[in-house]
Design a protein around this motif. Structure first.
Motif, PDB file in Angstrom:
ATOM      1  N   HIS A 176      48.726  34.519  43.788  1.00  0.00           N
ATOM      2  CA  HIS A 176      47.677  33.654  43.244  1.00  0.00           C
ATOM      3  C   HIS A 176      46.356  34.407  43.102  1.00  0.00           C
ATOM      4  CE1 HIS A 176      49.647  29.784  42.810  1.00  0.00           C
ATOM      5  NE2 HIS A 176      50.227  29.948  43.995  1.00  0.00           N
ATOM      6  N   TYR A 230      46.091  37.673  42.559  1.00  0.00           N
ATOM      7  CA  TYR A 230      46.292  38.563  41.403  1.00  0.00           C
ATOM      8  C   TYR A 230      46.062  37.789  40.108  1.00  0.00           C
ATOM      9  CZ  TYR A 230      48.787  41.387  37.949  1.00  0.00           C
ATOM     10  OH  TYR A 230      49.132  42.106  36.819  1.00  0.00           O
ATOM     11  N   ARG A 231      46.643  36.600  40.033  1.00  0.00           N
ATOM     12  CA  ARG A 231      46.514  35.776  38.828  1.00  0.00           C
ATOM     13  C   ARG A 231      45.051  35.442  38.543  1.00  0.00           C
ATOM     14  NH1 ARG A 231      50.461  30.723  38.488  1.00  0.00           N
ATOM     15  NH2 ARG A 231      51.886  32.501  38.344  1.00  0.00           N
ATOM     16  N   ASN A 286      43.187  37.112  35.386  1.00  0.00           N
ATOM     17  CA  ASN A 286      42.727  36.055  34.469  1.00  0.00           C
ATOM     18  C   ASN A 286      43.226  36.277  33.045  1.00  0.00           C
ATOM     19  OD1 ASN A 286      41.380  33.703  33.750  1.00  0.00           O
ATOM     20  ND2 ASN A 286      39.452  34.760  33.319  1.00  0.00           N
ATOM     21  N   ARG A 340      49.630  37.783  31.599  1.00  0.00           N
ATOM     22  CA  ARG A 340      49.971  38.542  32.810  1.00  0.00           C
ATOM     23  C   ARG A 340      49.769  37.646  34.044  1.00  0.00           C
ATOM     24  NH1 ARG A 340      46.131  43.416  32.917  1.00  0.00           N
ATOM     25  NH2 ARG A 340      47.374  43.968  34.761  1.00  0.00           N
ATOM     26  N   PRO A 341      50.617  36.611  34.186  1.00  0.00           N
ATOM     27  CA  PRO A 341      50.453  35.669  35.294  1.00  0.00           C
ATOM     28  C   PRO A 341      50.850  36.244  36.650  1.00  0.00           C
ATOM     29  CG  PRO A 341      52.464  35.185  34.106  1.00  0.00           C
ATOM     30  CD  PRO A 341      51.759  36.260  33.325  1.00  0.00           C
ATOM     31  N   SER A 342      51.617  37.322  36.623  1.00  0.00           N
ATOM     32  CA  SER A 342      52.063  37.939  37.873  1.00  0.00           C
ATOM     33  C   SER A 342      52.478  39.382  37.572  1.00  0.00           C
ATOM     34  CB  SER A 342      53.221  37.150  38.490  1.00  0.00           C
ATOM     35  OG  SER A 342      53.587  37.669  39.753  1.00  0.00           O
ATOM     36  N   GLU A 349      57.197  34.801  40.900  1.00  0.00           N
ATOM     37  CA  GLU A 349      56.686  33.488  40.533  1.00  0.00           C
ATOM     38  C   GLU A 349      56.473  32.634  41.777  1.00  0.00           C
ATOM     39  OE1 GLU A 349      59.635  31.973  37.839  1.00  0.00           O
ATOM     40  OE2 GLU A 349      58.693  32.939  36.114  1.00  0.00           O
TER      41      GLU A 349
END
Length: 216
Positions: A68, A70-71, A75, A79-81, A130
């Motif tokens: 979280h 990293y996300r 920003n 690239r959510p993870s 995830e």
């Protein structure tokens, strides 16, 4: 008459209390109790935790917040993870300490994530990590997940599955901790799970076997 009625009511209440079954840790659902510090008999939900369980609780919490964080830092919706192979790199970057799958008794990051699949999953197509929980998940939930995992391992081992035994390498810091936090009030009852990874945790409270595994 009023005094007699009050005495009778008190006696009836005391009788009901005596009849009421005592709440035990094995009976409660970790996800339904309101307070992890008291399951209803003054005992915390984590009463049976061995040091391995505390290690898994910490690891769940860290990886959850790592992803979280990293996300939020990146920003970028694209690239959510990050890829599972980069877990060690970002773990060191965020927590300033090394992470080795072998220290948890497994060989790969995929096997490591399997231990906390209730908290983080590896996407099947792109192998990115995830999170399964929202970024504002309270610490209580991690305690509940760890207790549920502990019980599942115990059931599997009792059924003959020796792979259920955690093989986490104990650090010097863990050794200095002397297993504090889960062994209070324990009596005899077998080898100490916290010391050898194979014996059951010491008995206490209701005398039932706790936390670890019976050496066969």
């Amino acid at each position: 008459k009023d005094k007699k009625a009050k005495k009778a009511a008190v006696a009836e209440e005391e009788e009901e209390e005596e009849k009421a079954p005592e709440v035990t840790l094995e009976q409660v659902d970790p996800f339904l109790i309101q307070d992890v510090m008291d399951i209803g008999n003054g005992q915390p939900l984590f009463a049976n935790f061995a040091w391995e369980d505390w290690a898994m609780l910490t690891f769940r919490f860290e990886v959850h917040h790592l992803i979280h964080s990293y996300r939020a830092d990146v920003n970028d919706l694209e690239r959510p993870s990050f890829h599972e192979s980069l877990l060690g790199y970002y773990y060191q970057k965020y927590f300033k300490k090394n992470l080795s799958a072998r220290s948890f008794g497994v060989n790969t990051n995929l096997e490591l994530m399997e231990l906390i699949k209730d908290t983080v999953e590896v996407a099947s197509k792109c192998s990115i990590l995830e999170p399964q929980l929202s970024d504002d998940t309270p610490l209580d939930n991690f305690v509940r997940l760890t207790e549920d995992h502990r019980r599942d391992r115990q059931r599997r081992y009792d059924a003959g599955d020796e792979s259920a035994v955690l093989k986490i390498q104990r650090s010097a810091a863990d050794n200095r901790g002397d297993n504090r936090g889960y062994n209070r009030g324990g009596g005899g009852g077998g080898r100490d799970y916290g010391r050898d990874n194979r014996g059951r945790e010491q008995q206490g409270g209701n005398g039932r076997d706790r936390g670890g595994y019976q050496a066969r």
